[in-house]
Design an enzyme around this catalytic site. Structure first.
Site: not given
Ligand code: SAH
Length: 393
Positions: A209, A225, A248, A277, A297, A337
Site C-alpha cells: 500500500r 477490489f 462487491s 469488479a 488485489d 494471494c
Molecule cells: N486491497 C484490500 C484487500 C482486498 S481483499 C486491502 O488492502 O485491504 C479482496 C476484496 O475483493 C474483498 O473485499 C472481497 O469482498 C472483494 N471481492 C471479491 N470478489 C469480488 C468481485 N467479483 N468484485 C469486486 N470485489 C470483490
C-alpha cells in the site's frame, strides 16, 4: 507414535513440517486429535514431535525436530516470545500499531495466526494441534503482549478439514469489537474483527500500500477490489487526482467510507462503487474510461493448485481488462494471494493478458507479503502473496 512408510521420512529430514496421511504406516498408542506424537522412520529412528490430526489429510504437523524437547505451555510461550521479537525489530513497528504477530508454520506454530490491532489481538486456530493448546496460548499472548482483549476468530473453512467446529468471540477482555481503530503509516483505518474478512484487515499488503501511495501523485486511480479502502485511501494520501474504488461486499464498502472520513483527505475525489469488479471493469471499458494506475488485489481464486486452471482464467480476465483501461505510461499493480498459483504462473498469466490486450508492458517491481508474514525456508507453502508492478508502454 506414528511410524512412517519406508522412504517417507525424506521431507522430515528436509525439515518440512507436514506429514500427509499417505506417508503413515501405522499409528500406535491411540493418540487423540491434537495429542503430541513421536514421528518415526520405517527403521524406528525418532525424527520429530508433532501434533496428531486424525481427520486431516495433513495427519501430523511438527512442533519440534528436537526429539528431547517437551511440548508444554513453556514451549508455546517460548515460540511466541521468538515471534514477537522478530516483529519488534521490523521497521514497520515504528509506523503503526497493527501487525501479524504469529504466522503459523513459518513461526514454528502450525495452524496458529495472531494479528494485533492496536490493543486487541485476533487469534485463529486452524489445526487440531494448536486447538489443544488454546488456553496456554491465550495466557502467553496476554502476558507477553500486554493486550487486554483477545478475540478468537476460529471460523475459517479450513477448520472443517481438521474436524473442528467454528468458534468466534472474546476469550480475554471484552469490548466493542466491530470497529477497532488502527494506524498504518499515519493513516487511520477501522478494523471489524468480528465481521471483517480474515481477521479483519489485510496486513500482508501493508508495505505494498505504501508503494502505491508513493506512485499515485497526480494519477487517476482504479482500485478493483478495495475491501475497506486500503489501497484507495493510500492512493489519495499520495496525491491521486481521482480514485475509483470497486468492491462487491456492501459491509466492506461501508467501512471503506468510514475509513476515508477518518482521515484528513479530500474525500470527494474518491468514488466508491458497489459492484462486481469483472462486470464493472467491462462497463468502464465500454464507456471509454481510462486510468493512470490500476490496483488489482482480488480474493484467493485458487487456495490449492487443483483450482489453478479456473483461477488462471479469472486472473487473466481481470488483468486484461485492467491493461486495456490503462493510458500509455500507466501502471498496473496486480496481486495474487492464491497459494495454488505460484509467482512464475502468475507472471505468465499477466503476460498472456498483455498479449491479448494488445499492449506492450514490462515488469518494473515485484511485491510480496510484508515482513511480519515470514516464509520459513523449509516451508515454501508459506509464500502465497505475489505482486507485479507493470508499466504499460
Ligand atoms: N486491497 C484490500 C484487500 C482486498 S481483499 C486491502 O488492502 O485491504 C479482496 C476484496 O475483493 C474483498 O473485499 C472481497 O469482498 C472483494 N471481492 C471479491 N470478489 C469480488 C468481485 N467479483 N468484485 C469486486 N470485489 C470483490
Amino acid at each position: 507414535m506414528i511410524q512412517l512408510k519406508r522412504g517417507r521420512e525424506k521431507s522430515l529430514k528436509r525439515r518440512h513440517p507436514w506429514i500427509f496421511s499417505g506417508a503413515v504406516e501405522k499409528v500406535s498408542g491411540k493418540p487423540q486429535s491434537g495429542d503430541t506424537v513421536e514421528l518415526r522412520s520405517a527403521s524406528g529412528e525418532v525424527l520429530a514431535r508433532a501434533a496428531y490430526s486424525p481427520q486431516s489429510q495433513i495427519r501430523a504437523r511438527v512442533w519440534t525436530f528436537d526429539t528431547a524437547q517437551e511440548v508444554d505451555a513453556a514451549f508455546f510461550r517460548q515460540r511466541i516470545t521468538q515471534a514477537l521479537a522478530l516483529r519488534e525489530g521490523l521497521p514497520a513497528a515504528k509506523h503503526g500499531n497493527a501487525m501479524r504477530l504469529v504466522h503459523a508454520e513459518s513461526d514454528g506454530l502450525p495452524g496458529l495466526v495472531v494479528d494485533r490491532y492496536a490493543d486487541v489481538l485476533v487469534a485463529q486456530f486452524l489445526a487440531a494441534g494448536v486447538e489443544r493448546w488454546r488456553e496456554p496460548i491465550f495466557d502467553a499472548l496476554a502476558e507477553l503482549t500486554g493486550c487486554s482483549a483477545i478475540y478468537e476468530r476460529s471460523d475459517a473453512e479450513t477448520r472443517k478439514l481438521e474436524g473442528l467446529e467454528a468458534r468466534a468471540g472474546f476469550v480475554r477482555g471484552n469490548r466493542e469489537a466491530s470497529r477497532c481503530p488502527i494506524i498504518e503509516y499515519g493513516l487511520n483505518f477501522k478494523v471489524d474483527v468480528e465481521q471483517g474478512q480474515k481477521t479483519g484487515f489485510f496486513l500482508d499488503q501493508r508495505e505494498n500500500r505504501q508503494q502505491v501511495r508513493a506512485l499515485a501523485a497526480g494519477r487517476e486511480v482504479l482500485d478493483g477490489f478495495c475491501y475497506t479502502g486500503g489501497f484507495a485511501i493510500n492512493a489519495l494520501a499520495g496525491g491521486a487526482a481521482r480514485v475509483t474504488a470497486v468492491e462487491s461486499s456492501a459491509p466492506s464498502l461501508e467501512v471503506a467510507r468510514e475509513n476515508l472520513a477518518a482521515n484528513a483527505l479530500d474525500g470527494p475525489k474518491v468514488e466508491f462503487v458497489h459492484a462486481d469488479a469483472f462486470s464493472h471493469l467491462r462497463t468502464l471499458r465500454d464507456r471509454g474510461a481510462h486510468f493512470d494506475l490500476v490496483v488489482l488485489d482480488p480474493p484467493k481464486f485458487a487456495p490449492t493448485a487443483a483450482q489453478a486452471r479456473n483461477a488462471a482464467r479469472a486472473y487473466k480476465d481481470i488483468n486484461l481488462l485492467a491493461l486495456k483501461l490503462l493510458r500509455p505510461g500507466g501502471l498496473l499493480a496486480t496481486f495474487s494471494c492464491s497459494g495454488g498459483v505460484d509467482a512464475a504462473l502468475f507472471q505468465s498469466i499477466v503476460a498472456g493478458a498483455a498479449l491479448d490486450a494488445g499492449v506492450e508492458a514490462k515488469i518494473i517491481e515485484r511485491y510480496s507479503a510484508a515482513a511480519d508474514h515470514p516464509v520459513a525456508l523449509q516451508f515454501p507453502e508459506g509464500e502465497y502473496l505475489k505482486g507485479l508492478l507493470v508499466l504499460r508502454a
